[in-house]
Design a protein around this motif. Structure first.
Motif, mmCIF file in Angstrom:
data_model
loop_
_atom_site.group_PDB
_atom_site.id
_atom_site.type_symbol
_atom_site.label_atom_id
_atom_site.label_comp_id
_atom_site.label_asym_id
_atom_site.label_seq_id
_atom_site.Cartn_x
_atom_site.Cartn_y
_atom_site.Cartn_z
ATOM 1 N N LEU A 18 51.005 40.362 32.209
ATOM 2 C CA LEU A 18 51.608 40.142 33.433
ATOM 3 C C LEU A 18 50.534 40.141 34.513
ATOM 4 C CD1 LEU A 18 54.867 42.079 33.448
ATOM 5 C CD2 LEU A 18 54.635 39.568 32.833
ATOM 6 N N ALA A 19 49.771 41.205 34.365
ATOM 7 C CA ALA A 19 48.588 41.390 35.281
ATOM 8 C C ALA A 19 47.616 40.142 35.361
ATOM 9 C CB ALA A 19 47.949 42.768 35.257
ATOM 10 N N SER A 20 47.214 39.727 34.136
ATOM 11 C CA SER A 20 46.462 38.656 34.085
ATOM 12 C C SER A 20 46.883 37.345 34.584
ATOM 13 C CB SER A 20 46.040 38.687 32.374
ATOM 14 O OG SER A 20 47.055 37.924 31.966
ATOM 15 N N LYS A 21 48.270 37.408 34.795
ATOM 16 C CA LYS A 21 48.689 36.187 35.251
ATOM 17 C C LYS A 21 49.335 36.254 36.773
ATOM 18 C CE LYS A 21 50.548 35.048 30.786
ATOM 19 N NZ LYS A 21 51.695 35.373 29.900
ATOM 20 N N ASN A 22 49.348 37.456 37.314
ATOM 21 C CA ASN A 22 49.814 37.720 38.785
ATOM 22 C C ASN A 22 48.699 38.487 39.267
ATOM 23 O OD1 ASN A 22 52.737 36.730 38.747
ATOM 24 N ND2 ASN A 22 52.404 37.909 36.500
ATOM 25 N N ASP A 23 48.009 37.989 40.298
ATOM 26 C CA ASP A 23 46.889 38.599 41.155
ATOM 27 C C ASP A 23 47.191 39.830 41.915
ATOM 28 O OD1 ASP A 23 44.115 38.533 41.628
ATOM 29 O OD2 ASP A 23 44.501 37.979 43.529
ATOM 30 N N PHE A 24 48.543 39.803 42.082
ATOM 31 C CA PHE A 24 49.003 40.897 43.187
ATOM 32 C C PHE A 24 49.239 42.094 42.118
ATOM 33 C CE2 PHE A 24 53.152 39.052 41.800
ATOM 34 C CZ PHE A 24 53.978 40.157 41.479
ATOM 35 N N ILE A 25 49.428 41.881 41.001
ATOM 36 C CA ILE A 25 49.307 43.392 40.114
ATOM 37 C C ILE A 25 47.816 43.677 40.108
ATOM 38 C CG2 ILE A 25 50.023 44.265 38.013
ATOM 39 C CD1 ILE A 25 51.935 41.901 37.605
ATOM 40 N N LYS A 26 47.617 44.769 40.859
ATOM 41 C CA LYS A 26 46.088 45.135 41.308
ATOM 42 C C LYS A 26 45.642 46.277 40.148
ATOM 43 C CE LYS A 26 45.720 42.906 44.947
ATOM 44 N NZ LYS A 26 45.184 41.527 44.918
#
Length: 276
Positions: free
Chosen positions: A68-76
């Protein structure tokens, strides 16, 4: 408006067997919660990002959050799970070490026996974290504070953060034993604390911001301001509140603080602790 990071939230594709802790009393969170559900809440409240924290105890969970983090930049950043008691813990940490967004690990110690953190295998796992620069999130009930204190004393170079202010029983308004535990553990330089998860320890249906105030007072009186960070505990908070209300409760409480101190709580401390 300063920058903001939500240092504590979860994602899941609801599985009634794996997620059996989400019982019928929490029926409104018995569904999937994914980045597209959180992103509008973050932007509405001026958050530029978040830290996704494990909710189930498997390496699959760690992979799921990293994906999920790799696909969503806001997950820091991601706080994953690994079996700290595994004999080849070094090998497992090495395996994950190329994942830049993986910042640390957590175990659901609140669901373990009270002496869990004294265990030799668990402590060997904690000792393995520092060479990889991983943090550790302490998830406990207040009665487990003595074991947590022993842990942070014995690993002075390991960065720890206490989740959900160690879960005092806000609903029953008991405070004294929790307060004395917090007074002790807050003295250690290697310990941070998340202002998170409070509404779910209060009376879900009837809590008011003033119910949280005595507990917030203890946290802010004992921890240095540069050791405190905000976390929503979304979507779990939905059983007792909603995202905007939880944010507003802390905004109101710290509104009299200097802008510099408010920035620390909303952004700087989480950013520094997790090296986002």
């Amino acid at each position: 408006m300063s920058k903001r990071i939500d240092s504590h939230q979860h994602f899941w594709k609801f599985d009634p067997v794996r997620d059996s802790w989400i019982d019928e009393s929490m029926s409104n969170i018995q569904r999937d919660f994914l980045p597209e559900d959180l992103e509008p809440l973050l932007s509405e409240n001026q958050f530029e990002g978040c830290v996704a924290v494990q909710a189930s105890q498997s390496e699959e969970e760690t992979h799921f959050l990293l994906d999920l983090a790799s696909k969503n930049d806001f997950i820091k950043g991601v706080v994953g799970w690994v079996d700290l008691r595994n004999e080849n813990i070094d090998e497992r940490l090495k395996f994950f070490s190329d994942q830049k967004k993986l910042k640390g690990f957590r175990h659901v110690v609140q669901g373990e026996p009270d002496d869990f953190m004294y265990g030799e295998a668990f402590r060997r796992g904690i000792a393995a974290l520092k060479p990889f620069n991983y943090t550790y999130d302490i998830l406990i009930f207040e009665r487990q504070l003595p074991a947590a204190l022993s842990l942070v004393k014995d690993f002075p170079n390991q960065k720890f953060v206490i989740d959900h202010i160690a879960k005092p029983n806000i609903k029953s308004e008991t405070i004294y034993s929790w307060k004395s535990g917090i007074e002790e553990i807050a003295k250690y330089d290697n310990v941070w604390c998340k202002i998170s998860g409070m509404v779910t320890e209060a009376d879900w249906k009837n809590w008011k911001p003033e119910d949280l105030k005595p507990y917030l007072d203890v946290i802010f009186e004992n921890f240095p301001i540069d050791k405190l960070m905000y976390g929503s505990d979304w979507p779990v908070l939905n059983v007792a509140s909603d995202y905007n209300e939880v944010v507003k409760t802390l905004e109101d409480y710290i509104s009299k603080f200097s802008i510099e101190d408010q920035n620390k709580v909303w952004f700087e401390n989480a950013n520094g602790f997790y090296e986002l």
